[in-house]
Motif scaffolding. Structure first.
Motif, short mmCIF file in Angstrom:
data_model
loop_
_atom_site.label_atom_id
_atom_site.label_comp_id
_atom_site.label_asym_id
_atom_site.label_seq_id
_atom_site.Cartn_x
_atom_site.Cartn_y
_atom_site.Cartn_z
N THR A 218 0.82 -1.21 0.00
CA THR A 218 0.00 0.00 0.00
C THR A 218 0.85 1.26 0.00
O THR A 218 0.34 2.35 -0.20
CB THR A 218 -0.92 0.02 1.24
N ALA A 256 -4.99 -4.54 -6.45
CA ALA A 256 -6.04 -3.55 -6.21
C ALA A 256 -5.75 -2.73 -4.96
O ALA A 256 -6.27 -1.62 -4.81
CB ALA A 256 -7.39 -4.26 -6.08
N ARG A 257 -4.93 -3.25 -4.06
CA ARG A 257 -4.63 -2.51 -2.83
C ARG A 257 -3.43 -1.57 -3.00
O ARG A 257 -3.07 -0.84 -2.09
CB ARG A 257 -4.38 -3.49 -1.69
N PRO A 259 -1.41 1.73 -4.45
CA PRO A 259 -1.88 3.08 -4.80
C PRO A 259 -2.29 3.15 -6.27
O PRO A 259 -1.78 2.39 -7.09
CB PRO A 259 -0.66 3.96 -4.54
N GLU A 260 -3.19 4.08 -6.59
CA GLU A 260 -3.84 4.10 -7.90
C GLU A 260 -2.86 4.16 -9.08
O GLU A 260 -3.04 3.48 -10.08
CB GLU A 260 -4.77 5.31 -7.95
N ASP A 261 -1.81 4.99 -8.96
CA ASP A 261 -0.89 5.17 -10.08
C ASP A 261 0.32 4.23 -10.03
O ASP A 261 1.21 4.33 -10.87
CB ASP A 261 -0.37 6.62 -10.11
N ARG A 285 -1.32 -1.94 -15.93
CA ARG A 285 -0.38 -1.45 -14.93
C ARG A 285 0.94 -2.19 -14.98
O ARG A 285 1.91 -1.76 -14.37
CB ARG A 285 -0.99 -1.62 -13.53
#
Lengths: 326, 219
Positions: A218, A256-257, A259-261, A285
């Motif tokens: 995360t 999915a856990r 960070p978005e970028d 990604r």
């Protein structure tokens, strides 16, 4: 810059940024109808591969050819090495043929260093992976990929970026080179692996170590999954492959856990279902394919900076020969 | 970064900011006249200062013709014939306008025309990018001493010089102010003050003599 590229630890921050910036220019040439540059015309580069490799050898070969160098491929199988020739005699043969640059992949750590410092050859030596020691051009292309995806600015380093390297650190020359290079570029590196797959002395490396992937995920801008090197696994480093995949593999749920970028990286070849699931490997990604393309640009940059100018050529005794080739 | 040589040996200004402005306006008009409207003109500046000059010319051309002129940059480092006479140089940007150069009139723009070797390299680089209808050359200063059969189509100022002299173009975008300085080189060693972004023609005075022997024409 030095005459050889043996270890990522030899690169200063300025060297590293210069290589990344030069690679950025090289990448622009790849979009042209004519992808060839005349820069290394008349120079000879030998690909000396004592260990099997497809992508690295092809990548070096493509890079050298785009710079108009003459490329000689030498693989240990089916050569005089299989008849028992020593590294020294192979090197002397290459020197007699007039190699300006030698790209070497060897199963033994330290072979490129030996080749560069022995005085056997006068050309530049580029380490394309030696044993469990280093693979500096892989680290450079990884840093290049990270800079493009996470920073997006030329001339910049990777200051403050949080990079997590997961898997078989013990056998991984990619991890070793990456730890050196990424910390030089200002990134914070965390290694995640079972205790059995961490090398002795890892606490003196410029990075942190964790055994818990979920805790680190995360807080990562990039997660680099390393291949579980089955061919080097002659001892039991973990109980079962399923247990390894469960604790240290990257699946869609874990991704999915992140960070978005954040991006997922893999130096290839991938073991789908082991350290990475197909879902993650095929997601946008995951930069594995991009890394391969960036590898050619990085290797062009390294060859240009090592061989494009006078320094390596003029430090040789037989400068007359290289001038003739002009 | 090359400025220290100018500071150590007092240099005489030969063009001031208003002169440069006038000269660029005139060149822009000449381009429009010769190209009959500049419809298919593409300006390519040679880094570093040629790029800024190209952008200024493009702005002038837009003023005159009322339509935007594609402008880009063309780095010639990888095509130089003297790469092996020094350490590998850092590369500058090459940016070709989106519509390319095929079938168009490309005007190369540089600050100083000297040996002509930079332009030779630029022509080679251009050949790998596309096939222009024609190629022309615009320079701010032509200082003579050509070593190749190359001439400029548009010249800001013809400046007769000796090989011992240096010509230094300063532009606001890079140096903070506009001006062209004519100085005298004191020693041979001063020839090696050039920085990585040097375009070659501005400062390679002292290199010229030895490079003639060491460098076969690469083209």
């Amino acid at each position: 810059m030095k005459r050889h590229l043996i270890s990522a630890a030899d690169l200063t921050r300025d060297d590293a940024v210069l290589i990344l910036d030069t690679a950025e220019e090289m990448a622009r040439f790849a979009d042209r109808p004519i992808k060839k540059l005349p820069t290394l015309r008349g120079r000879t580069i030998v690909n000396l591969f004592f260990e099997d490799s497809t992508r690295t050898r092809i990548s070096f070969e493509a890079a050298a050819k785009r710079l108009s160098a003459d490329v000689i491929n030498f693989s240990a199988k089916g050569s005089s090495v299989s008849k028992g020739e020593s590294l020294k005699d192979t090197a002397l043969t290459l020197e007699a043929m007039g190699a300006d640059g030698v790209v070497i992949r060897h199963g033994d750590s330290g072979a490129p260093h030996r080749l560069a410092t022995s005085g056997w050859i006068g050309g530049s030596v580029i380490n394309a992976g030696d044993g469990t020691h280093e693979h500096p051009t892989q680290a450079l292309l990884d840093a290049f990929t990270m800079r493009r995806r996470l920073v997006g600015e030329e001339g910049a380093a990777l200051d403050g970026k949080r990079i997590t390297i997961v898997g078989d650190i013990l056998h991984s020359r990619v991890a070793r080179s990456n730890v050196h290079l990424l910390s030089t570029l200002g990134a914070h590196v965390t290694l995640v692996a079972p205790p059995t797959l961490l090398p002795i002395g890892v606490d003196s490396w410029p990075c942190e170590v964790s055994y818990d992937l979920d805790a680190v995920l995360t807080k990562s801008d990039a997660v680099m999954m390393l291949r579980v090197q089955r061919e080097r696994m002659n001892a039991a480093f973990f109980p079962t492959e399923r247990e390894y995949a469960r604790r240290y593999g990257l699946d869609g749920e874990r991704m999915a856990r992140m960070p978005e970028d954040a991006i997922v990286m893999h130096p290839g070849p991938m073991n789908r279902g082991m350290e990475i699931t197909a879902e993650v490997a095929d997601s946008p990604r995951c930069t594995a394919v991009e890394q391969v393309a960036n590898g050619v640009s990085i290797r062009m940059a390294v060859m240009y900076l090592l061989l494009g100018g006078s320094e390596p050529a003029l430090s040789r005794d037989d400068t007359a020969r290289t001038e003739e080739n002009n | 970064m090359d400025d220290n040589s100018a500071n150590l040996h007092p240099a005489r200004p030969v063009l001031e900011a208003p002169d440069i402005k006038r000269v660029l306006t005139r060149i822009a008009h000449e381009i429009v006249e010769r190209a009959k409207g500049a419809d298919d003109v593409v300006l390519l500046g040679i880094p570093t200062r040629g790029v800024f000059l190209a952008r200024r010319l493009a702005a002038k051309l837009e003023e005159i013709t009322g339509s935007a002129i594609p402008v880009g940059s063309l780095d010639i480092t990888m095509y130089r014939d003297d790469l092996r006479l020094g350490p590998a140089r850092a590369l500058a940007h090459t940016e070709i306008p989106a519509d390319g150069v095929d079938g168009r009139l490309v005007v190369l723009v540089d600050d100083v025309l000297y040996s002509g070797r930079t332009i030779r390299a630029a022509l080679d680089a251009l050949g790998d990018i596309g096939r222009p209808r024609a190629v022309q050359l615009a320079v701010l200063v032509d200082r003579g001493h050509r070593e190749l059969p190359i001439r400029a189509d548009y010249v800001g100022k013809n400046l007769p010089t000796s090989q011992r002299e240096t010509v230094k173009v300063q532009l606001t975008e890079e140096d903070g102010h506009d001006g062209v300085l004519l100085g005298v080189r004191s020693t041979e060693s001063a020839a090696h003050t050039e920085g990585p972004e040097d375009t070659g023609d501005t400062e390679d005075t002292g290199d010229a003599a030895p490079s003639r022997h060491g460098t076969a024409p690469a083209g």
